[in-house]
Write an enzyme that holds these catalytic residues in place. Structure first.
Site, mmCIF file in Angstrom:
data_model
loop_
_atom_site.group_PDB
_atom_site.id
_atom_site.type_symbol
_atom_site.label_atom_id
_atom_site.label_comp_id
_atom_site.label_asym_id
_atom_site.label_seq_id
_atom_site.Cartn_x
_atom_site.Cartn_y
_atom_site.Cartn_z
ATOM 1 N N LYS A 1 0.900 4.058 -2.921
ATOM 2 C CA LYS A 1 0.491 5.436 -2.638
ATOM 3 C C LYS A 1 1.605 6.442 -2.904
ATOM 4 C CE LYS A 1 -3.822 4.939 -1.552
ATOM 5 N NZ LYS A 1 -4.832 5.416 -2.536
ATOM 6 N N TYR B 1 0.827 -1.206 0.000
ATOM 7 C CA TYR B 1 0.000 0.000 0.000
ATOM 8 C C TYR B 1 0.865 1.261 0.000
ATOM 9 C CZ TYR B 1 -3.946 2.978 1.513
ATOM 10 O OH TYR B 1 -4.926 3.940 1.613
#
Length: 257
Positions: free
Chosen positions: A161, A157
């Site tokens: 991001k 993640y």
């Protein structure tokens, strides 16, 4: 008169949470909104609940789409243009988590997160930008996260991001000459079903988890989807036409230390 009168916005992952709040804010300010979600029924239900949904001039659209599927994305964008009459704003919000420590993380955990966040943003933007460039106008907003700065158990993640931030800067460089602005928001802790699920994984009551999270930032509260929606409404407006390629951290000051 609303800031988005006559504008058409496509928001991915918009059947719930931050995506729905953004869609709702755009609709409140006059936009016609395409709610795009993996679950087609949830997308249609969410679109039908938006402000102005019962008025023929402000009707909205719910579309089921896997944002990591190129053909599905192209079809979704063309349906928005065909059914609503154009596209002016794209919000790449769709996201998932598959948290685990690195030594436990599977290939599938990595690929799923990358495909939804990074590939999904790429495919949606590629499909929308041809319309933006042709009309010499467009607003792109990508959802990053404070986790881009690193977060235990979120190698996938965090990487996705931070990739969104680099992607956004490049879009600003490439598309700026064509009247297209591209920016990103990096939310901090936002009270949503996703963060509630994190509380459950940690064995904490939701309210206690939110309280602890809120106490860890300077403004001493958690964020809400409406906080991100308000920021999105500004960054995608004409008032922000001199801002591009930027990532705005909306985190109650959590990253100031």
């Amino acid at each position: 008169m609303g800031r988005y009168d006559g504008r058409i916005a496509l928001v991915t992952g918009a059947a719930r949470g931050i995506g729905y709040a953004i869609a709702q804010r755009f609709a409140q300010e006059g936009a016609r909104v395409a709610v795009v979600d993996l679950d087609p029924e949830a997308a249609k239900k969410a679109a039908a609940a938006l402000p102005g949904a019962d008025h023929p001039r402000t009707s909205h659209l719910g579309i089921g789409c896997d944002v990591s599927d190129s053909a599905a994305v192209e079809a979704a964008v063309e349906k928005v243009v065909s059914d609503l009459g154009g596209i002016h704003v794209l919000v790449n919000n769709a996201g998932i988590t598959r948290d685990n420590l690195l030594f436990k993380m599977t290939d599938e955990d990595w690929d799923l997160v990358m495909n939804v966040h990074l590939k999904g943003a790429f495919l949606m933007t590629r499909a929308a930008q041809k319309h933006f460039v042709a009309q010499k106008f467009g607003k792109i907003l990508n959802l990053s996260s404070v986790s881009a700065l690193g977060n235990r158990g979120q190698a996938n993640y965090s990487a996705a991001k931070m990739g969104i931030q680099g992607f956004t800067r490049t879009l600003g460089i490439e598309l700026g000459p064509f009247g297209v602005n591209a920016n990103a928001i990096a939310p901090g802790f936002i009270a949503t079903d996703m963060t509630d699920a994190t509380a459950a994984r940690l064995g904490l009551p939701v309210e206690e988890f939110r309280k602890l999270s809120g106490e860890s930032n300077p403004v001493r509260r958690v964020g809400y989807p409406e906080d991100i929606a308000a920021t999105a409404a500004f960054l995608c407006s004409d008032e922000a036409s001199y801002i591009t390629g930027q990532t705005l951290y909306v985190d109650g000051g959590a990253t100031l230390d």
